[in-house]
Design a protein around this motif. Structure first.
Motif, PDB file in Angstrom:
ATOM      1  N   GLU A 154       0.903  -1.382  -0.073  1.00 20.47           N
ATOM      2  CA  GLU A 154      -0.069   0.020  -0.066  1.00 20.47           C
ATOM      3  C   GLU A 154       0.837   1.255   0.001  1.00 20.47           C
ATOM      4  N   GLY A 155       1.911   1.187   0.802  1.00 21.04           N
ATOM      5  CA  GLY A 155       2.688   2.471   0.940  1.00 21.04           C
ATOM      6  C   GLY A 155       3.562   2.562  -0.287  1.00 21.04           C
ATOM      7  N   ASP A 201       3.267   1.046  -3.820  1.00 22.63           N
ATOM      8  CA  ASP A 201       2.850   1.288  -5.151  1.00 22.63           C
ATOM      9  C   ASP A 201       1.151   0.981  -5.060  1.00 22.63           C
ATOM     10  N   SER A 202       0.490   2.157  -5.250  1.00 20.02           N
ATOM     11  CA  SER A 202      -1.036   2.200  -5.231  1.00 20.02           C
ATOM     12  C   SER A 202      -1.578   1.007  -6.318  1.00 20.02           C
ATOM     13  N   ALA A 203      -0.857   1.026  -7.435  1.00 16.22           N
ATOM     14  CA  ALA A 203      -1.494   0.296  -8.685  1.00 16.22           C
ATOM     15  C   ALA A 203      -1.487  -1.264  -8.115  1.00 16.22           C
ATOM     16  N   TYR A 223      -1.008  -2.218  -4.997  1.00 17.16           N
ATOM     17  CA  TYR A 223      -2.039  -2.548  -3.784  1.00 17.16           C
ATOM     18  C   TYR A 223      -3.394  -2.690  -4.384  1.00 17.16           C
ATOM     19  N   PHE A 224      -3.772  -2.097  -5.308  1.00 15.02           N
ATOM     20  CA  PHE A 224      -5.311  -2.056  -5.589  1.00 15.02           C
ATOM     21  C   PHE A 224      -5.572  -3.496  -6.398  1.00 15.02           C
ATOM     22  N   GLU A 226      -5.461  -6.240  -3.338  1.00 18.96           N
ATOM     23  CA  GLU A 226      -6.644  -6.374  -2.686  1.00 18.96           C
ATOM     24  C   GLU A 226      -7.533  -6.599  -3.212  1.00 18.96           C
ATOM     25  N   ASP A 227      -7.965  -6.373  -4.630  1.00 15.11           N
ATOM     26  CA  ASP A 227      -8.989  -6.887  -5.229  1.00 15.11           C
ATOM     27  C   ASP A 227      -8.989  -8.417  -5.440  1.00 15.11           C
ATOM     28  N   ARG A 252      -4.483   8.018   1.849  1.00 13.14           N
ATOM     29  CA  ARG A 252      -3.004   8.319   1.220  1.00 13.14           C
ATOM     30  C   ARG A 252      -3.078   8.056  -0.140  1.00 13.14           C
ATOM     31  N   HIS A 253      -3.894   7.299  -1.096  1.00 11.17           N
ATOM     32  CA  HIS A 253      -3.735   7.352  -2.360  1.00 11.17           C
ATOM     33  C   HIS A 253      -4.236   8.493  -3.093  1.00 11.17           C
ATOM     34  N   TYR A 278      -3.572   8.492 -10.574  1.00  9.32           N
ATOM     35  CA  TYR A 278      -2.756   8.707  -9.317  1.00  9.32           C
ATOM     36  C   TYR A 278      -2.084   9.948  -9.210  1.00  9.32           C
ATOM     37  N   ARG A 302      -7.646  -4.763 -11.785  1.00  7.64           N
ATOM     38  CA  ARG A 302      -7.974  -3.365 -11.166  1.00  7.64           C
ATOM     39  C   ARG A 302      -6.975  -2.565 -10.694  1.00  7.64           C
ATOM     40  N   GLY A 303      -6.868  -1.157 -10.943  1.00  3.20           N
ATOM     41  CA  GLY A 303      -5.961  -0.350 -10.586  1.00  3.20           C
ATOM     42  C   GLY A 303      -4.595  -0.116 -11.253  1.00  3.20           C
ATOM     43  N   GLY A 304      -4.536  -0.898 -12.463  1.00  7.62           N
ATOM     44  CA  GLY A 304      -3.330  -1.093 -13.005  1.00  7.62           C
ATOM     45  C   GLY A 304      -3.179   0.214 -13.985  1.00  7.62           C
ATOM     46  N   ARG A 305      -1.810   0.353 -14.391  1.00  6.36           N
ATOM     47  CA  ARG A 305      -1.306   1.639 -14.929  1.00  6.36           C
ATOM     48  C   ARG A 305      -1.426   1.180 -16.611  1.00  6.36           C
ATOM     49  N   ARG A 364     -17.301  -9.223 -13.597  1.00  3.72           N
ATOM     50  CA  ARG A 364     -17.856  -7.716 -13.335  1.00  3.72           C
ATOM     51  C   ARG A 364     -17.934  -6.653 -14.271  1.00  3.72           C
TER      52      ARG A 364
END
Lengths: 200, 432
Positions: A161-162, A164-166, A168-169, A172-173, B223-224, B276, B338-341, B351
């Motif tokens: 999480e701290g 790399d947001s991508a 992390y998401f 998490e999914d 934080r994101h 982001y 999900r969330g990928g760049r 979904r």
């Protein structure tokens, strides 16, 4: 520990419980809990089913009376048992079935990873909880929530999480898709959903 | 053939008729139901009716069709949807089961404010026609606004995410602004004390420079600090609603910046989810049905010269292309990453292809704004089934929607792992 009816763990548990209850198409259901908020939470999942709820107290009946289309009455022990009973984290409070043909329960499991986090907390393992219902009921696990595999996935997500947001998401999914575990790891899950069918 | 904004009117009318038909197939006892996909979480178990933001788009879309065609059937559908909301009002003033992807709980935000928007838009139309039934819809909205929005969510700095969560989320304040401006118009009560701080939340969250210039940051992502397209679009609509109440150039400046941000997210297949903090694109998922709110914001901005015809037509064309044979629109594409760049390539995920009323309403509402006055839509079509090859947990499945069911079946084994019958509260098969 009293379950928080608004927590994710209770929401997910109730969804799974009510899904299984709905499949049985009961007409009268005992909602076995002394907690008003838990009763409210469970009733929301039932809102549009044509059934009558039997509850443990007049306080709970009055609270459910505020929800349109929910019919609730106080359980009468002298009356014949309801078609089914729901035990949302209430077997551990001491509530027990009263001869209902079907029960659907959610229980915390003393054999889960939480035991490592809170070693002094005394909570029965899921096998003891289910065994306490025998021989009157034949119990069958449906699923475990928050299994060891889930917790490892979530821990990995938190590590990311701290950084790399991508990632992390994505992690998490991936983990959330495994929240409900119907494999053998249900035995070590934090919450276990199970059914009981009256044997005689 | 009649074209407006580069959109063929016959095609648009056909699409709206099919979308309206699909919505009614998703309607059961108590209202509109169905499984829900979302970025935050999905509600695939509880599929019963919910009194959430789906009613905003459903009611407003039907009212637009009524306004354009004069056909009473659309007003009747809007009224039926309004009746669902009135029946869902609890003694607490909240709406029953209003929390969308979180499942059946009251107090959903911005869902309850969005439901108020639907009720108040309906009340406004009925009052203008001298129909006394407008008061019932208005009273339901007033109960919710007084008891919940002002009674529990209001703080001196804006509207809270929840009574127990002090986050001030811009798009949720924007939806509340829309509800309060409508309420002010119908009630005559001055809402200025609430509107000022609420718009402050939106303006304070807007990025002024850099690759995310114009975006409103979703404070709820911690934080994101995500900049999310559909939520920026909803913020725009709140600002424009307030601008039309009393011209403030500052608001149009903010809308102009925000539309610039949205423009950078639009593709021919959908809109990128957002960016982001470093400015990189959140490519997955591409949002499709929910991009209706971006079309609505863009179309509204065009009225003030802040968006071009081409901006509107690009979004409308994307939505029209994405419509499924059954009439609904998919949630998006790329939830498997999900969330990928980096763009996801491959079959869509379950979904992705799932059409949810609470997303399709946004496409319906926005597309309905684009039709030109004329005769009623033609409704003599039979239901067409949708079949799409997709994946779930890396395995191949077939998504199937008929007039009565939504199912997910293994291509390899022929075994269904998900089966929901429309009008029911739970899937009869759930083995996801």
């Amino acid at each position: 520990m009293v379950a928080n009816p608004y927590s994710n763990e209770v929401r997910y548990s109730l969804g799974l419980m009510l899904h299984h209850l709905d499949a049985a198409r009961p007409r009268r259901v005992r909602l076995a809990t002394h907690c008003v908020e838990m009763a409210r939470s469970a009733a929301r999942f039932l809102c549009h089913s044509q059934l009558t709820l039997e509850v443990e107290s007049a306080t709970i009946r009055d609270a459910l009376g505020e929800i349109p289309k929910v019919a609730a009455e106080v359980r009468d022990p002298q009356r014949s048992p309801a078609d089914a009973a729901l035990f949302p984290f209430s077997l551990e409070e001491g509530l027990r079935p009263a001869g209902e043909p079907l029960l659907v329960a959610a229980s915390y499991n003393g054999l889960s990873y939480k035991r490592l986090l809170y070693p002094r907390q005394r909570r029965p393992g899921i096998f003891a909880t289910m065994a306490a219902l025998r021989p009157a009921y034949c119990t069958q696990p449906l699923a475990g929530l928050y299994s060891p595999r889930f917790i490892l996935g979530l821990a990995l997500a938190k590590m990311l999480e701290g950084r790399d947001s991508a990632r992390y998401f994505a992690q998490e999914d991936r983990t959330m898709r495994r929240l409900i575990d119907t494999g053998p790891l249900w035995r070590f899950s934090y919450i276990v959903i199970f059914t009981g069918h009256r044997t005689a | 053939m009649s074209y407006s904004l580069g959109i063929a009117q016959p095609e648009l009318r056909l699409s709206l008729a099919r979308l309206g038909g699909w919505l009614e197939h998703m309607r059961g006892p108590g209202g509109y139901g169905g499984p829900i996909s979302h970025w935050w979480e999905s509600s695939l178990l509880y599929c019963g009716p919910m009194a959430d933001w789906r009613y905003e788009g459903v009611i407003c879309g039907y009212l637009s069709l009524y306004g354009a065609t004069g056909a009473k059937r659309w007003l009747a559908r809007a009224r039926a949807a309004g009746d669902d909301l009135v029946a869902a009002l609890l003694p607490s003033g909240k709406f029953r089961n209003s929390s969308f992807q979180q499942g059946p709980m009251e107090g959903g935000t911005p869902h309850e404010a969005a439901a108020d928007v639907g009720l108040l838009e309906l009340a406004r139309v009925l009052r203008a026609e001298g129909d006394p039934s407008w008061a019932g819809y208005f009273e339901a909205a007033r109960s919710n606004i007084r008891a919940y929005l002002l009674g529990e969510l209001w703080s001196s700095k804006g509207f809270l995410d929840q009574p127990w969560n002090t986050a001030l989320v811009p798009n949720k304040n924007a939806t509340t602004i829309e509800a309060l401006v409508l309420y002010e118009e119908l009630s005559g009560e001055d809402m200025s004390p609430y509107l000022g701080p609420a718009v402050g939340v939106i303006l304070g969250a807007q990025e002024r420079s850099g690759p995310r210039a114009g975006a409103t940051i979703h404070i709820g992502t911690g934080r994101h600090r995500l900049a999310i397209g559909i939520y920026t679009a909803r913020s725009i609509c709140g600002l424009l609603r307030l601008y039309e109440r009393g011209s403030q150039d500052e608001l149009l400046d903010a809308v102009h910046r925000a539309l610039g941000f949205l423009r950078g997210l639009v593709t021919a297949e959908g809109v990128y989810f957002g960016r982001y903090p470093d400015g990189s694109l959140i490519v997955n998922p591409l949002i499709v049905a929910g991009a209706g709110d971006m079309l609505r914001a863009t179309f509204w901005g065009r009225r003030y010269g802040l968006a071009a015809d081409a901006d509107v037509s690009a979004l409308a064309a994307m939505l029209l292309r994405a419509q499924q044979p059954a009439g609904g629109l998919p949630f998006g594409y790329g939830m498997a990453r999900r969330g990928g760049r980096q763009p996801y390539q491959g079959l869509p995920e379950f979904r992705d292809v799932l059409p949810a009323v609470g997303w399709c309403d946004k496409a319906f509402r926005a597309l309905a704004l684009l039709i030109e006055p004329g005769p009623d839509l033609s409704l003599d079509q039979s239901f067409q089934e949708t079949q799409i090859e997709c994946v779930w947990q890396g395995r191949r499945f077939e998504y199937f929607e008929s007039a009565k069911t939504i199912a997910l079946t293994s291509v390899m084994t022929g075994r269904s792992i998900y089966l929901w019958s429309k009008g029911t509260c739970y899937p009869s098969i759930y083995q996801l």
